[in-house]
Design an enzyme around this catalytic site. Structure first.
Site, short mmCIF file in Angstrom:
data_model
loop_
_atom_site.label_atom_id
_atom_site.label_comp_id
_atom_site.label_asym_id
_atom_site.label_seq_id
_atom_site.Cartn_x
_atom_site.Cartn_y
_atom_site.Cartn_z
N CYS A 114 1.92 6.83 15.06
CA CYS A 114 0.73 7.48 14.49
C CYS A 114 -0.25 7.93 15.56
CB CYS A 114 0.06 6.52 13.51
SG CYS A 114 1.17 6.08 12.17
N HIS A 259 -6.51 9.77 11.79
CA HIS A 259 -5.10 9.76 11.38
C HIS A 259 -5.06 9.34 9.92
CE1 HIS A 259 -1.06 8.60 10.72
NE2 HIS A 259 -1.33 7.31 10.73
N ASN A 289 1.04 9.77 4.54
CA ASN A 289 0.91 9.51 5.98
C ASN A 289 2.08 10.16 6.70
OD1 ASN A 289 1.17 8.33 8.53
ND2 ASN A 289 0.47 6.33 7.86
C1 LIG Z 1 0.52 -1.24 2.10
C2 LIG Z 1 -0.77 -1.52 1.37
C3 LIG Z 1 -1.21 -0.30 0.58
C4 LIG Z 1 -0.54 -2.66 0.41
O1 LIG Z 1 -1.75 -2.93 -0.26
P1 LIG Z 1 -2.24 -4.42 -0.40
O2 LIG Z 1 -3.52 -4.38 -1.13
O3 LIG Z 1 -2.25 -5.03 0.97
O4 LIG Z 1 -1.14 -5.03 -1.33
P2 LIG Z 1 -0.16 -6.26 -1.05
O5 LIG Z 1 0.88 -5.88 -0.04
O6 LIG Z 1 -0.99 -7.47 -0.77
O7 LIG Z 1 0.51 -6.35 -2.44
C5 LIG Z 1 -0.24 -6.66 -3.63
C6 LIG Z 1 0.71 -6.69 -4.78
O8 LIG Z 1 1.14 -5.36 -5.08
C7 LIG Z 1 2.58 -5.30 -5.09
N1 LIG Z 1 2.99 -4.00 -4.58
C8 LIG Z 1 3.30 -3.63 -3.32
N2 LIG Z 1 3.62 -2.33 -3.27
C9 LIG Z 1 3.53 -1.86 -4.54
C10 LIG Z 1 3.72 -0.60 -5.12
N3 LIG Z 1 4.09 0.47 -4.41
N4 LIG Z 1 3.51 -0.47 -6.45
C11 LIG Z 1 3.13 -1.50 -7.21
N5 LIG Z 1 2.94 -2.75 -6.70
C12 LIG Z 1 3.12 -2.92 -5.38
C13 LIG Z 1 3.00 -6.44 -4.20
O9 LIG Z 1 4.33 -6.84 -4.48
C14 LIG Z 1 1.98 -7.48 -4.52
O10 LIG Z 1 2.34 -8.09 -5.75
P3 LIG Z 1 2.09 -9.67 -5.98
O11 LIG Z 1 0.61 -9.84 -5.87
O12 LIG Z 1 2.64 -9.90 -7.34
O13 LIG Z 1 2.84 -10.34 -4.87
C15 LIG Z 1 -1.90 -1.94 2.34
O14 LIG Z 1 -1.58 -3.18 2.93
C16 LIG Z 1 -2.13 -0.95 3.41
O15 LIG Z 1 -2.52 0.17 3.14
N6 LIG Z 1 -1.94 -1.32 4.69
C17 LIG Z 1 -2.08 -0.41 5.78
C18 LIG Z 1 -0.83 0.38 5.90
C19 LIG Z 1 -0.97 1.57 6.75
O16 LIG Z 1 -2.02 2.16 6.84
N7 LIG Z 1 0.12 1.90 7.37
C20 LIG Z 1 0.20 3.03 8.20
C21 LIG Z 1 -0.32 2.70 9.52
S1 LIG Z 1 -0.23 4.08 10.50
#
Ligand SMILES: CC(C)(COP(=O)(O)OP(=O)(O)OC[C@H]1O[C@@H](n2cnc3c(N)ncnc32)[C@H](O)[C@@H]1OP(=O)(O)O)[C@@H](O)C(=O)NCCC(=O)NCCS
Length: 332
Positions: A114, A259, A289
């Site tokens: 990224c 980004h 992204n």
């Molecule tokens: C990936 C991201 C959106 C996940 O959001 P989050 O709030 O951290 O969610 P979690 O991973 O804690 O998951 C919460 C719940 O949603 C569920 N879940 C994960 N992905 C899911 C999806 N696509 N749809 C529905 N539910 C989902 C999980 O299984 C979890 O369920 P549980 O509570 O029953 O275990 C978030 O962590 C994020 O944006 N991180 C940064 C990623 C990023 O920017 N990456 C690029 C970097 S360049």
């Protein structure tokens, strides 16, 4: 010593639109969850019959050249940032050189995820400043869709990424253009966001296709929470580093192009810096992204919409796999 300035900016995204509802037919997810957690409404996925990293890059390059009033033959060096090259080797820079019909000019690939576009821009900036090249084509391009696990197992990662390419032409200038760039990495977190295979550090027998029983190592693995926590700290830090290096403040920024990792991350940075909505450009809603492609695609769209004007101070900043993070301040 010359300064370097951006003479033109362009982009290309594949035609195929993939909505959140489309993804929910492949995995247990839904539109509301994706919008609430990431801000993404749709993204573009390539058609493998027509799109490659090299030809998407060429299309973005043609738009940038046209906007810069230049011809393909004017390009004297290519720096291409991608972590999803068309081949394991050679890099996609040479494929782009071939695609553009350019003979024998140098082509350099950058693999910084990224942050890749900012690393590429900074590398090109050094070549311009030393007088080595006159018109450098700088690209950020990515095909993430084919490396995603599009099942419920991969839903935490798959909903975030998309495909696309952006391009800028960098030229010498009498006036300051790129004021400074700030590049960082912390390899302790390499495995928090990575694709393991086809890695080379394997016993020979484990690297045979028929021996690879667990093909998930070819898919993107991301510890979303960990990435989020580091991103919000590093984004802010590296933007402040760039401002302080130039004796500027956040009030001097005309447009911040973060980004496009996740809308929640962009919004957090905006809030922390206290910037008004019109001073931050986001298009993650439409493209997801696109890793190295995200900043030049956003820059190209912002320019096309008249949101970047001559003399404006543009700040670009990124965080991602590596971990790597970076920023540049650009006087347009
Ligand atoms: C990936 C991201 C959106 C996940 O959001 P989050 O709030 O951290 O969610 P979690 O991973 O804690 O998951 C919460 C719940 O949603 C569920 N879940 C994960 N992905 C899911 C999806 N696509 N749809 C529905 N539910 C989902 C999980 O299984 C979890 O369920 P549980 O509570 O029953 O275990 C978030 O962590 C994020 O944006 N991180 C940064 C990623 C990023 O920017 N990456 C690029 C970097 S360049």
């Amino acid at each position: 010593m010359h300064y370097s300035k951006i003479a033109g900016v362009g982009h290309y995204v594949p035609e195929r639109v993939v909505t959140n509802d489309d993804l929910s037919k492949l995995m247990d997810t839904n539109n509301e969850w994706i919008i609430e957690r990431t801000g993404i409404k749709e993204r573009r996925f390539i058609d493998p019959k027509t799109d490659t990293v090299a030809n998407m890059s060429a299309k973005a390059a043609h738009m940038a050249l046209e906007r810069a009033n230049l011809k393909v033959e004017d390009i004297d060096f290519i720096v291409l940032a991608t972590i999803t090259p068309d081949y394991f080797f050679p890099g996609s820079g040479v494929l782009l050189q071939r695609e553009l019909g350019l003979e024998s000019i140098g082509a350099l690939d950058i693999r910084n995820a990224c942050s890749g576009f900012i690393y590429a821009l900074s590398t090109a900036d050094q070549f311009i400043k030393t007088g080595m090249y006159k018109n450098i084509l700088v690209i950020g391009a990515e095909i993430q869709s084919t490396a995603l696990d599009l099942t419920t197992r991969g839903r935490g990662t798959a909903v975030i990424f998309g495909d696309g390419a952006g391009a800028v032409i960098l030229q010498p200038s009498d006036q300051p253009g790129i004021l400074s760039s700030h590049l960082h990495s912390d390899g302790r977190y390499a495995e928090e966001l990575y694709v393991k295979d086809p890695g080379s550090s394997r016993p020979h027998e484990e690297r045979q296709p028929e021996q690879i029983l667990d093909t998930s190592t070819f898919k993107v693995h991301m510890n979303g929470n960990m990435v989020f926590k580091h991103a919000i700290v590093r984004f802010h830090e590296v933007i402040m580093e760039a401002l302080e290096a130039n004796n500027l403040t956040k009030d001097d920024i005309d447009l911040l192009i973060p980004h496009q990792a996740n809308l929640r991350i962009s919004n957090y940075i905006q809030q922390k810096l206290g910037l008004a909505d019109e001073k931050v450009y986001n298009n993650i809603m439409r493209y997801g992204n696109t890793t190295a492609g995200s900043i030049p695609i956003a820059m190209s769209e912002a320019w096309g919409e008249g949101k970047i004007k001559d003399g404006d101070l543009i700040c670009v900043a990124a965080f991602g796999s590596g971990f790597t993070w970076a920023s540049s301040l650009i006087k347009w």
